[in-house]
Design an enzyme around this catalytic site. Structure first.
Site, PDB file in Angstrom:
ATOM      1  N   ASP A   1       0.846  -1.190   0.000  1.00 23.84           N
ATOM      2  CA  ASP A   1       0.000   0.000   0.000  1.00 23.84           C
ATOM      3  C   ASP A   1       0.885   1.244   0.000  1.00 23.84           C
ATOM      4  OD1 ASP A   1      -1.936   1.929   0.391  1.00 23.84           O
ATOM      5  OD2 ASP A   1      -2.152   1.516   2.545  1.00 23.84           O
TER       6      ASP A   1
ATOM      7  N   ASN B   1      -0.387   4.579  -0.299  1.00 19.88           N
ATOM      8  CA  ASN B   1      -1.020   5.838   0.112  1.00 19.88           C
ATOM      9  C   ASN B   1      -1.786   5.741   1.429  1.00 19.88           C
ATOM     10  OD1 ASN B   1      -3.071   4.259  -0.768  1.00 19.88           O
ATOM     11  ND2 ASN B   1      -4.040   5.792  -2.075  1.00 19.88           N
TER      12      ASN B   1
ATOM     13  N   ASP C   1      -4.196   3.831   2.610  1.00 17.28           N
ATOM     14  CA  ASP C   1      -5.632   3.520   2.758  1.00 17.28           C
ATOM     15  C   ASP C   1      -5.853   2.055   3.141  1.00 17.28           C
ATOM     16  OD1 ASP C   1      -5.044   2.228   0.413  1.00 17.28           O
ATOM     17  OD2 ASP C   1      -6.647   3.143  -0.777  1.00 17.28           O
TER      18      ASP C   1
ATOM     19  N   ASP D   1      -1.630  -1.273  -3.956  1.00 19.80           N
ATOM     20  CA  ASP D   1      -1.929  -0.508  -5.168  1.00 19.80           C
ATOM     21  C   ASP D   1      -0.762  -0.539  -6.151  1.00 19.80           C
ATOM     22  OD1 ASP D   1      -0.113   1.431  -4.023  1.00 19.80           O
ATOM     23  OD2 ASP D   1      -1.778   2.026  -2.715  1.00 19.80           O
TER      24      ASP D   1
ATOM     25  N   ASP E   1      -8.438 -16.740 -16.680  1.00 20.70           N
ATOM     26  CA  ASP E   1      -9.245 -17.237 -15.578  1.00 20.70           C
ATOM     27  C   ASP E   1     -10.307 -18.236 -16.054  1.00 20.70           C
ATOM     28  OD1 ASP E   1      -9.820 -16.651 -12.682  1.00 20.70           O
ATOM     29  OD2 ASP E   1     -11.803 -16.232 -13.505  1.00 20.70           O
TER      30      ASP E   1
ATOM     31  N   GLU F   1      -6.181 -21.243 -16.962  1.00 21.65           N
ATOM     32  CA  GLU F   1      -6.502 -21.972 -15.729  1.00 21.65           C
ATOM     33  C   GLU F   1      -7.378 -23.156 -16.138  1.00 21.65           C
ATOM     34  OE1 GLU F   1      -8.283 -21.116 -11.274  1.00 21.65           O
ATOM     35  OE2 GLU F   1      -9.197 -20.143 -12.983  1.00 21.65           O
TER      36      GLU F   1
HETATM   37  C1  GLC Z   1     -10.404 -18.410 -10.689  1.00 20.37           C
HETATM   38  C2  GLC Z   1      -9.656 -17.418  -9.836  1.00 20.37           C
HETATM   39  C3  GLC Z   1     -10.370 -17.264  -8.545  1.00 20.37           C
HETATM   40  C4  GLC Z   1     -11.763 -16.735  -8.841  1.00 20.37           C
HETATM   41  C5  GLC Z   1     -12.498 -17.637  -9.810  1.00 20.37           C
HETATM   42  C6  GLC Z   1     -13.717 -16.953 -10.367  1.00 20.37           C
HETATM   43  O1  GLC Z   1     -10.411 -19.670 -10.124  1.00 20.37           O
HETATM   44  O2  GLC Z   1      -8.319 -17.814  -9.687  1.00 20.37           O
HETATM   45  O3  GLC Z   1      -9.688 -16.431  -7.653  1.00 20.37           O
HETATM   46  O4  GLC Z   1     -12.484 -16.650  -7.651  1.00 20.37           O
HETATM   47  O5  GLC Z   1     -11.699 -17.962 -10.923  1.00 20.37           O
HETATM   48  O6  GLC Z   1     -13.331 -15.879 -11.173  1.00 20.37           O
HETATM   49 CA    CA Z   2      -3.506   2.034  -1.302  1.00 24.27          CA
END
Ligand code: GLC
Ligand code: CA
Length: 565
Positions: free
Chosen positions: A35, A37, A39, A43, A213, A267
């Site tokens: 982080d 800044n 918060d 980032d 993903d 994935e």
């Molecule tokens: C993949 C991501 C996971 C996410 C899921 C739905 O498995 O690695 O973090 O929750 O897809 O997008």
């Molecule tokens: Ca931040």
């Protein structure tokens, strides 16, 4: 080389060599990295600040978990604008500064492409849900369900029905993940066009590829028939068996990927190991590599965490090491933002074994066949988080799973909680431990967005960097070794002792160059004698303090050695 077509770069590098095969990739979960800044949320400027740390480790490619605009139901895996940066993480200028700085340090950046689903806050979905006549209606998957009954028995992979009912249009939309993550309809060519154009947008900014993903789930079963009781036990295999998956990936490759020198890693959720070459065989022109799930299934049966024998791990790596097709490539990973911490899972995170076992499994990670992926903090031997109860979990999937398993299926709550502590994704998502100051130096805020592991005073980057015997330095040495010996990248794989229950002993060989890797994967020390080591010379060991006069047949707990034969 960036900007050249893939065909041109392949011709240049010759037989099967590629930068992404030689890369060592580091995954950053931006929310929890650094982080800048105050918060309490990590980032982009925070990442920029830490680039030299990553470069010094020897990493040359970063995978950034999603940084796009998102309501954060699933920490960025629910995107509401694919072309905008999440304001909490910074601005497009911050991103461009990050790219420029990374490039000046020789680091490439790959992005997370989350296009199986969007957020329910995405304007496409807002328009889609508003009316049956909207041009966006077919961007998603709707079925009439007048009485509010789900159109079929499909479950979300996290529990509950995969359908959410909308009374306004008396219909339900499909969501394989949370109800706030509606699935896109890839059978609609307009959706595919949108995705390709998003990909080009980022590639034209100079990103070096994508981690995709749950890409295996983009093609849905056309009949939408009910699943059988057998199928319901592991619905992800049904979701990944859509008829057009490979057609869509090839179209993506033709239309977009083949025009850039970039890498892709999908994935492969719900995919059987034997089907992986269908994605990665280069002649098929789909993806470069995928994350197979066999390694993450090693210690689970359904929701339950189970003990695993070393033989299981050996089988997985032996299968991965067998050339499955003329030109197919693997990934190697033990950790990511969806998994518990590697040392707590595959090593032993209690004293006196944490550091030595983190090094031992790191040896495995960086010497197996495929491109290795390190997850932030793995290079420090960061461990699982302590959890007292359900309230300590932050992950969106936890309440959904709890409802299904405990409330509906009657699973014992204590047993479920115990497994969750060991397997939960939150283990990986606590802030990166930078130093021994308050909140591990992650933030100056009163409160970080998520708990810091209380062991940060003992396990942190500052300490590791200044201590030559640390896990961090050992990872550095391993990465350097991998770069020095191409056999560790392109070599064939041979398990030298498949039947031993505690020793993992294998070789990598490229022409006359042969590397031997010997790892004691247990808390016990014992004698291990093999003629193969007689004339081998030691390149690296996690027991450097042991004198040369010591008996080499003695293997200490979690001792790891790399030799040149
Ligand atoms: C993949 C991501 C996971 C996410 C899921 C739905 O498995 O690695 O973090 O929750 O897809 O997008
Ligand atoms: Ca931040």
């Amino acid at each position: 080389m960036i900007g050249q077509s893939r065909a041109a770069s392949a011709a240049q590098t010759g037989t099967g060599r590629a930068w992404w095969k030689e890369a060592v990739i580091y995954e950053i979960y931006p929310r929890s990295f650094k982080d800048s800044n105050g918060d309490g949320i990590g980032d982009l400027p925070g990442i920029l600040e830490k680039l030299p740390y990553i470069r010094d480790l020897g990493v040359d490619t970063i995978w950034l978990a999603p940084i796009f605009q998102s309501p954060n139901r699933d920490n960025g895996y629910d995107i509401s604008d694919y072309r905008a940066i999440m304001p909490e993480f910074g601005t497009m200028d911050d991103f461009e500064r990050l790219m420029a700085k990374a490039s000046s340090l020789g680091i490439r950046i790959i992005m997370d492409l989350v296009v199986n689903h969007t957020s329910d806050q995405h304007p496409w979905f807002q328009k889609s849900r508003a009316s049956k006549d909207s041009p966006y209606r077919d961007y998603y998957i709707w079925r009439d369900s007048a009485q509010g009954h789900p159109p079929n028995n499909w479950p979300s992979v996290w529990g509950g029905s995969a359908w959410a009912f909308e009374p306004e249009t008396a219909s339900s939309y499909l969501h394989l993940f949370s109800p706030q993550q509606p699935d896109l309809n890839w059978d609609n060519p307009a959706v595919r066009e949108e995705v390709f154009s998003i990909m080009k947008f980022w590639l034209d900014k100079g990103v070096s590829g994508f981690r995709m993903d749950v890409i295996t789930m983009i093609s849905k079963m056309p009949s939408f028939r009910d699943m059988t009781p057998e199928e319901l036990k592991a619905p992800e295999y049904v979701y990944a068996a859509g008829p057009h998956l490979h057609t869509y990936l090839r179209e993506m490759n033709d239309r977009v990927l083949s025009h850039y020198d970039v890498m892709t890693v999908g994935e492969a959720y719900g995919m059987h190991a034997q089907d992986i070459p269908l994605f990665t065989d280069s002649a098929r022109r789909e993806l470069d590599m995928v994350f197979a799930f066999d390694i993450v299934h090693v210690d689970r049966q359904g929701w339950r965490k189970v003990a695993w024998p070393l033989s299981k791990l050996k089988e997985i790596y032996a299968a991965a090491g067998r050339p499955r097709s003329p030109d197919s490539w693997n990934t190697v990973f033990l950790d990511n933002h969806d998994q518990p911490r590697a040392v707590s899972r595959f090593g032993n995170d209690s004293a006196p074994f944490r550091e030595v076992s983190a090094k031992a499994i790191g040896t495995m990670l960086l010497t197996q066949c495929g491109t290795p992926f390190i997850y932030q903090g793995e290079e420090l031997g960061m461990t699982n988080l302590p959890f007292d109860g359900l309230d300590d979990f932050e992950d969106v999937q936890v309440p959904l799973q709890w409802d299904t398993r405990v409330k509906r299926q009657g699973v014992d709550p204590d047993a479920f909680l115990e497994s969750l502590k060991g397997l939960g994704r939150d283990n990986a998502r606590s802030p990166m431990q930078w130093d021994a100051s308050r909140h591990a130096g992650f933030t100056t805020a009163e409160k970080p967005w998520y708990r810091v592991n209380p062991n940060y005073t003992e396990i942190n980057a500052q300490d590791c960097v200044s201590n030559a015997g640390s896990v961090y330095h050992y990872f550095r040495d391993l990465i350097a070794l991998r770069r020095k010996y191409p056999a560790l990248i392109y070599g064939t794989y041979q398990d030298q002792d498949p039947d031993h229950s505690a020793v993992f002993f294998y070789s990598r060989q490229l022409e006359s160059s042969k590397i031997l890797i010997l790892i004691n994967m247990s808390d016990r020390g014992f004698t291990y004698d093999t003629p193969l080591l007689a004339r081998a010379s030691l390149l690296l060991s996690n027991m450097r303090h042991r004198g040369v006069t010591q008996d080499v047949t003695w293997l200490a707990p979690w001792e790891a050695r790399v030799y040149r034969a």
